[in-house]
Write a protein that holds these residues in place. Structure first.
Motif, PDB file in Angstrom:
ATOM      1  N   ILE A   1       0.834  -1.210   0.000  1.00  0.00           N
ATOM      2  CA  ILE A   1       0.000   0.000   0.000  1.00  0.00           C
ATOM      3  C   ILE A   1       0.865   1.255   0.000  1.00  0.00           C
ATOM      4  N   TYR A   2       1.884   1.279   0.857  1.00  0.00           N
ATOM      5  CA  TYR A   2       2.630   2.511   1.114  1.00  0.00           C
ATOM      6  C   TYR A   2       4.029   2.558   0.500  1.00  0.00           C
ATOM      7  N   GLY A   3       4.557   1.431   0.062  1.00  0.00           N
ATOM      8  CA  GLY A   3       5.942   1.430  -0.388  1.00  0.00           C
ATOM      9  C   GLY A   3       6.887   1.401   0.803  1.00  0.00           C
ATOM     10  N   ASP A   4       8.016   2.067   0.690  1.00  0.00           N
ATOM     11  CA  ASP A   4       9.031   2.015   1.747  1.00  0.00           C
ATOM     12  C   ASP A   4       8.701   2.888   2.955  1.00  0.00           C
ATOM     13  N   THR A   5       7.844   3.887   2.777  1.00  0.00           N
ATOM     14  CA  THR A   5       7.554   4.833   3.863  1.00  0.00           C
ATOM     15  C   THR A   5       6.079   4.785   4.220  1.00  0.00           C
ATOM     16  N   VAL A   6       5.803   4.302   5.436  1.00  0.00           N
ATOM     17  CA  VAL A   6       4.419   4.240   5.910  1.00  0.00           C
ATOM     18  C   VAL A   6       4.089   5.560   6.595  1.00  0.00           C
ATOM     19  N   SER A   7       3.414   6.431   5.890  1.00  0.00           N
ATOM     20  CA  SER A   7       3.074   7.741   6.444  1.00  0.00           C
ATOM     21  C   SER A   7       1.806   8.256   5.788  1.00  0.00           C
ATOM     22  N   SER A   8       1.182   9.248   6.431  1.00  0.00           N
ATOM     23  CA  SER A   8      -0.067   9.816   5.940  1.00  0.00           C
ATOM     24  C   SER A   8       0.170  11.065   5.115  1.00  0.00           C
ATOM     25  N   GLU A   9      -0.693  11.261   4.138  1.00  0.00           N
ATOM     26  CA  GLU A   9      -0.791  12.561   3.489  1.00  0.00           C
ATOM     27  C   GLU A   9      -1.590  13.483   4.409  1.00  0.00           C
ATOM     28  N   HIS A  10      -1.507  14.777   4.153  1.00  0.00           N
ATOM     29  CA  HIS A  10      -2.344  15.717   4.904  1.00  0.00           C
ATOM     30  C   HIS A  10      -3.501  16.150   4.027  1.00  0.00           C
ATOM     31  N   PHE A  11      -4.713  16.132   4.592  1.00  0.00           N
ATOM     32  CA  PHE A  11      -5.912  16.469   3.842  1.00  0.00           C
ATOM     33  C   PHE A  11      -6.660  17.623   4.499  1.00  0.00           C
ATOM     34  N   ASP A  12      -7.323  18.390   3.675  1.00  0.00           N
ATOM     35  CA  ASP A  12      -8.264  19.403   4.135  1.00  0.00           C
ATOM     36  C   ASP A  12      -9.661  18.913   3.780  1.00  0.00           C
TER      37      ASP A  12
ATOM     38  N   ARG B   1      -8.623  12.117  18.352  1.00  0.00           N
ATOM     39  CA  ARG B   1      -7.708  11.200  17.663  1.00  0.00           C
ATOM     40  C   ARG B   1      -6.944  11.986  16.599  1.00  0.00           C
ATOM     41  N   LYS B   2      -5.931  12.670  17.025  1.00  0.00           N
ATOM     42  CA  LYS B   2      -5.173  13.544  16.141  1.00  0.00           C
ATOM     43  C   LYS B   2      -4.533  12.758  14.991  1.00  0.00           C
ATOM     44  N   GLY B   3      -4.720  13.249  13.795  1.00  0.00           N
ATOM     45  CA  GLY B   3      -4.147  12.610  12.617  1.00  0.00           C
ATOM     46  C   GLY B   3      -4.931  11.426  12.088  1.00  0.00           C
ATOM     47  N   HIS B   4      -5.981  11.044  12.798  1.00  0.00           N
ATOM     48  CA  HIS B   4      -6.740   9.849  12.421  1.00  0.00           C
ATOM     49  C   HIS B   4      -7.288   9.954  11.004  1.00  0.00           C
ATOM     50  N   PHE B   5      -7.911  11.080  10.688  1.00  0.00           N
ATOM     51  CA  PHE B   5      -8.564  11.189   9.383  1.00  0.00           C
ATOM     52  C   PHE B   5      -7.578  11.423   8.243  1.00  0.00           C
ATOM     53  N   ASP B   6      -6.381  11.912   8.541  1.00  0.00           N
ATOM     54  CA  ASP B   6      -5.333  11.922   7.523  1.00  0.00           C
ATOM     55  C   ASP B   6      -4.991  10.484   7.145  1.00  0.00           C
ATOM     56  N   GLY B   7      -4.926   9.620   8.160  1.00  0.00           N
ATOM     57  CA  GLY B   7      -4.642   8.204   7.905  1.00  0.00           C
ATOM     58  C   GLY B   7      -5.759   7.533   7.130  1.00  0.00           C
ATOM     59  N   VAL B   8      -7.005   7.834   7.499  1.00  0.00           N
ATOM     60  CA  VAL B   8      -8.160   7.277   6.786  1.00  0.00           C
ATOM     61  C   VAL B   8      -8.166   7.749   5.338  1.00  0.00           C
ATOM     62  N   GLY B   9      -8.002   9.066   5.144  1.00  0.00           N
ATOM     63  CA  GLY B   9      -8.011   9.618   3.792  1.00  0.00           C
ATOM     64  C   GLY B   9      -6.915   9.028   2.927  1.00  0.00           C
ATOM     65  N   THR B  10      -5.728   8.859   3.516  1.00  0.00           N
ATOM     66  CA  THR B  10      -4.588   8.319   2.769  1.00  0.00           C
ATOM     67  C   THR B  10      -4.861   6.909   2.277  1.00  0.00           C
ATOM     68  N   VAL B  11      -5.307   6.041   3.184  1.00  0.00           N
ATOM     69  CA  VAL B  11      -5.472   4.638   2.794  1.00  0.00           C
ATOM     70  C   VAL B  11      -6.671   4.462   1.874  1.00  0.00           C
ATOM     71  N   VAL B  12      -7.763   5.191   2.110  1.00  0.00           N
ATOM     72  CA  VAL B  12      -8.932   5.040   1.250  1.00  0.00           C
ATOM     73  C   VAL B  12      -8.633   5.553  -0.155  1.00  0.00           C
ATOM     74  N   LYS B  13      -7.949   6.674  -0.246  1.00  0.00           N
ATOM     75  CA  LYS B  13      -7.583   7.208  -1.565  1.00  0.00           C
ATOM     76  C   LYS B  13      -6.697   6.216  -2.320  1.00  0.00           C
ATOM     77  N   ARG B  14      -5.740   5.622  -1.622  1.00  0.00           N
ATOM     78  CA  ARG B  14      -4.844   4.656  -2.287  1.00  0.00           C
ATOM     79  C   ARG B  14      -5.584   3.388  -2.677  1.00  0.00           C
ATOM     80  N   LEU B  15      -6.492   2.943  -1.820  1.00  0.00           N
ATOM     81  CA  LEU B  15      -7.283   1.762  -2.161  1.00  0.00           C
ATOM     82  C   LEU B  15      -8.189   2.033  -3.357  1.00  0.00           C
ATOM     83  N   PHE B  16      -8.788   3.209  -3.409  1.00  0.00           N
ATOM     84  CA  PHE B  16      -9.614   3.566  -4.558  1.00  0.00           C
ATOM     85  C   PHE B  16      -8.779   3.570  -5.843  1.00  0.00           C
TER      86      PHE B  16
END
Length: 282
Positions: free
Chosen positions: A99-110, A123-138
């Motif tokens: 999913i992430y390649g070599d670096t497991v990290s979140s994008e920042h979303f507005d 839950r600080k940063g939670h929705f950045d993590g959700v947005g990142t993985v859902v966007k990549r899965l899509f």
């Protein structure tokens, strides 16, 4: 049932279906599947030629490393359960590297402020993590339609905003909350409840239903204070928050309007297990 662990494998399968003009539905999960997940998949099976189900415990949406470690991982039983549902399912069970390649990290979303309400405050940063993985899965699955449960209603709104902002060619559908006979919203975390905690947990939905009744004649502030009092008197459950919010903006309501739809949101601790739920109020 087709099981893919690599995105290239999945893309080959999906590309083959596309050549046959078959529609693709998608349900992303973190595993530990239960009837709530199955209700989403059944809905997708009714409306699409084929269904993809992902099983991936996404590390970037956990703000608590202990919660990530304790999250149940039951891939073998998950696959057995999916097999009983339909032999035509396509399962994508990737590694974090896939999913992430070599670096497991979140994008920042507005997300237009949706991320700052309720869960975002705790839950600080939670929705950045959700947005990142859902966007990549899509981007990997490229579904026509994706299905999400309304138990995580804020997440559903976040994903709808993600689709709008990034102009993704996916239709997102919310599916009603699947509850146990005693009213408890089904969640993978329910497996971690002790017997005493599990017996106490239906109090959450019971209180939500009572709050809905009160909301018809009382102000949001009065209803909120009443709910807080109920949990202050409870021996097992600890209230983290209760909020009555506008369904569209998710902002806490100050004064009710007949032209808006409202929903009550709640987060409760049963021991170290955090449970969330919500209910439409009008």
């Amino acid at each position: 049932m087709i099981i893919c662990h690599k995105r290239e494998e999945l893309r080959q399968v999906v590309d083959g279906l596309r050549l046959k003009n078959q529609s693709i539905g998608f349900v992303p999960t973190m595993g530990a599947l239960h009837d709530g997940h199955l209700s989403l998949i059944r809905k997708g099976l009714e409306e699409n030629s084929r269904m993809v189900v992902s099983i991936f415990v996404n590390p970037t949406q956990f703000d608590n490393s202990s919660d990530l470690e304790k999250y149940p991982r039951t891939i073998e039983s998950d696959l057995e359960l999916l097999h009983t549902l339909s032999e035509e399912l396509i399962v994508y069970a990737p590694s974090a590297e896939d999913i992430y390649g070599d670096t497991v990290s979140s994008e920042h979303f507005d997300f237009n402020g949706l991320e700052d309400q309720m869960e975002g405050q705790f839950r600080k940063g939670h929705f950045d993590g959700v947005g990142t993985v859902v966007k990549r899965l899509f981007e990997i699955v490229r579904p026509d339609t994706a299905y999400f449960g309304k138990k995580d209603f804020q997440q559903l709104r976040i994903i709808q905003e993600l689709i709008k902002t990034h102009q993704l060619a996916v239709e997102v559908k919310g599916v009603d909350i699947f509850r146990d006979q005693d009213g408890l919203a089904l969640s993978s975390r329910n497996e971690r409840l002790s017997r005493v905690e599990r017996e106490a947990a239906p109090f959450i939905y019971k209180t939500l239903k009572a709050a809905k009744m009160r909301f018809g004649t009382e102000s949001a502030n009065k209803v909120t204070k009443w709910v807080e009092k109920q949990f202050a008197q409870h021996d097992v459950l600890e209230l983290e928050y209760f909020t009555i919010a506008d369904e569209a903006s998710l902002q806490t309501v100050q004064r009710k309007s007949k032209t808006k739809s409202y929903r009550a949101f709640i987060a409760v601790f049963a021991g170290d297990v955090r449970l969330i739920d919500n209910i439409a109020l009008n």
